[in-house]
Design a protein around this motif. Sequence first.
Motif, PDB file in Angstrom:
ATOM      1  N   SER A   1       7.911   8.133  -7.995  1.00  0.00           N
ATOM      2  CA  SER A   1       7.757   7.399  -7.984  1.00  0.00           C
ATOM      3  C   SER A   1       7.944   6.807  -6.807  1.00  0.00           C
ATOM      4  O   SER A   1       9.244   7.576  -5.516  1.00  0.00           O
ATOM      5  CB  SER A   1       7.798   6.684  -8.616  1.00  0.00           C
TER       6      SER A   1
ATOM      7  N   SER B   1       1.085  -1.310   0.210  1.00  0.00           N
ATOM      8  CA  SER B   1       0.219   0.043   0.180  1.00  0.00           C
ATOM      9  C   SER B   1       0.556   1.235   0.318  1.00  0.00           C
ATOM     10  O   SER B   1       0.594   2.427  -0.716  1.00  0.00           O
ATOM     11  CB  SER B   1      -0.957  -0.412   1.621  1.00  0.00           C
TER      12      SER B   1
ATOM     13  N   ASP C   1       0.030  -0.062 -13.167  1.00  0.00           N
ATOM     14  CA  ASP C   1       1.766   0.480 -13.265  1.00  0.00           C
ATOM     15  C   ASP C   1       2.439  -0.834 -13.800  1.00  0.00           C
ATOM     16  O   ASP C   1       1.790  -1.795 -13.709  1.00  0.00           O
ATOM     17  CB  ASP C   1       2.158   1.400 -12.106  1.00  0.00           C
TER      18      ASP C   1
ATOM     19  N   LYS D   1      -0.243   1.172  -8.350  1.00  0.00           N
ATOM     20  CA  LYS D   1      -1.915   1.534  -9.203  1.00  0.00           C
ATOM     21  C   LYS D   1      -2.429   0.835 -10.641  1.00  0.00           C
ATOM     22  O   LYS D   1      -1.330   0.496 -10.984  1.00  0.00           O
ATOM     23  CB  LYS D   1      -2.588   3.319  -9.382  1.00  0.00           C
ATOM     24  N   GLU D   2      -3.792   0.838 -10.689  1.00  0.00           N
ATOM     25  CA  GLU D   2      -3.865   0.009 -12.282  1.00  0.00           C
ATOM     26  C   GLU D   2      -3.101   0.373 -13.342  1.00  0.00           C
ATOM     27  O   GLU D   2      -2.790   2.089 -13.210  1.00  0.00           O
ATOM     28  CB  GLU D   2      -4.984   0.708 -11.761  1.00  0.00           C
TER      29      GLU D   2
ATOM     30  N   ARG E   1      -2.487  -5.149  -7.739  1.00  0.00           N
ATOM     31  CA  ARG E   1      -3.166  -3.685  -7.572  1.00  0.00           C
ATOM     32  C   ARG E   1      -3.165  -3.437  -8.696  1.00  0.00           C
ATOM     33  O   ARG E   1      -3.101  -2.339  -9.416  1.00  0.00           O
ATOM     34  CB  ARG E   1      -2.159  -3.086  -6.670  1.00  0.00           C
ATOM     35  N   VAL E   2      -1.774  -3.171  -9.733  1.00  0.00           N
ATOM     36  CA  VAL E   2      -1.348  -3.370 -10.662  1.00  0.00           C
ATOM     37  C   VAL E   2      -2.093  -3.725 -11.660  1.00  0.00           C
ATOM     38  O   VAL E   2      -3.002  -2.922 -13.357  1.00  0.00           O
ATOM     39  CB  VAL E   2      -0.115  -3.449 -11.142  1.00  0.00           C
TER      40      VAL E   2
ATOM     41  N   ARG F   1       2.323   2.870  -3.594  1.00  0.00           N
ATOM     42  CA  ARG F   1       1.708   4.009  -4.262  1.00  0.00           C
ATOM     43  C   ARG F   1       0.998   3.081  -4.987  1.00  0.00           C
ATOM     44  O   ARG F   1       0.498   3.922  -6.449  1.00  0.00           O
ATOM     45  CB  ARG F   1       1.742   5.004  -4.570  1.00  0.00           C
TER      46      ARG F   1
END
Length: 250
Positions: A165, A56, A64, A61-62, A83-84, A59
Amino acid sequence: MASLQLGVSSLAGPTFQIRCSSERQALFNRIAPVYDNLNDMLSLGQHRIWKRMAVSWSRAKEGDNVLDVCCGSGDLTFLLSERVGPNGKAFGFDFSKEQLLIASTRQKLRSKTCYKNIKWMEGNALDLPFPDSSFDAVTIGYGLRNVVDRHKAMAEICRVLKQGSTVSVLDFNKSINPLSTTIQELMIDNIVVPVASGYGLEDEYIYLKSSIKDFLTGNELEKLALDVGFSTAKHFEIGFGFMGNLVAIR
């Protein structure tokens, strides 16, 4: 309870010393078959919570492109993949061939579409085989303490991260609180090592106390991140202070 996540440092203890990268690699190959079971047993499953927290903090995300350095059997890599999503790409990178074989087998047994986006790679964390600014997020769980050169490892992670990032670094916390340190050492001596000895791995785990002593405090980890080029760095104590997580933004 302290997790059994393996970490090998320059000193292993009176009967077991890790002198070079090849010996560290051999150790992780040896413990691979029982690594996950021991982690669950000795942390009472808490290591899964800490790993979710670490992912988490990355960071990710979808969509990535993400990297898990020192991925072991793949726990953080699978969480990053979730998550990605199926449109992202996750790389699991480790120097232990046996750990990567277990990770690959776990991948084949799982049905989520996103897991098809995972690629496993064997290599050296001090020389990541990726171009500059390749990744939207990087994680490293219980690995920074193991590398021969932490400065170079963090510099490599900084190099392959895109500007802005995040890297999320999960490991044992080297506390500056004497009470926390004493409790942690007692748990290693009286829980971790005896249980590991039941699997014939006493020598492989007896080093853990000195490994943590040789690691960096939260403040030192923050300074290391800033020294290699990260713009911000913050270390968080978790797991009742026995674990720590560094969050650094390039």
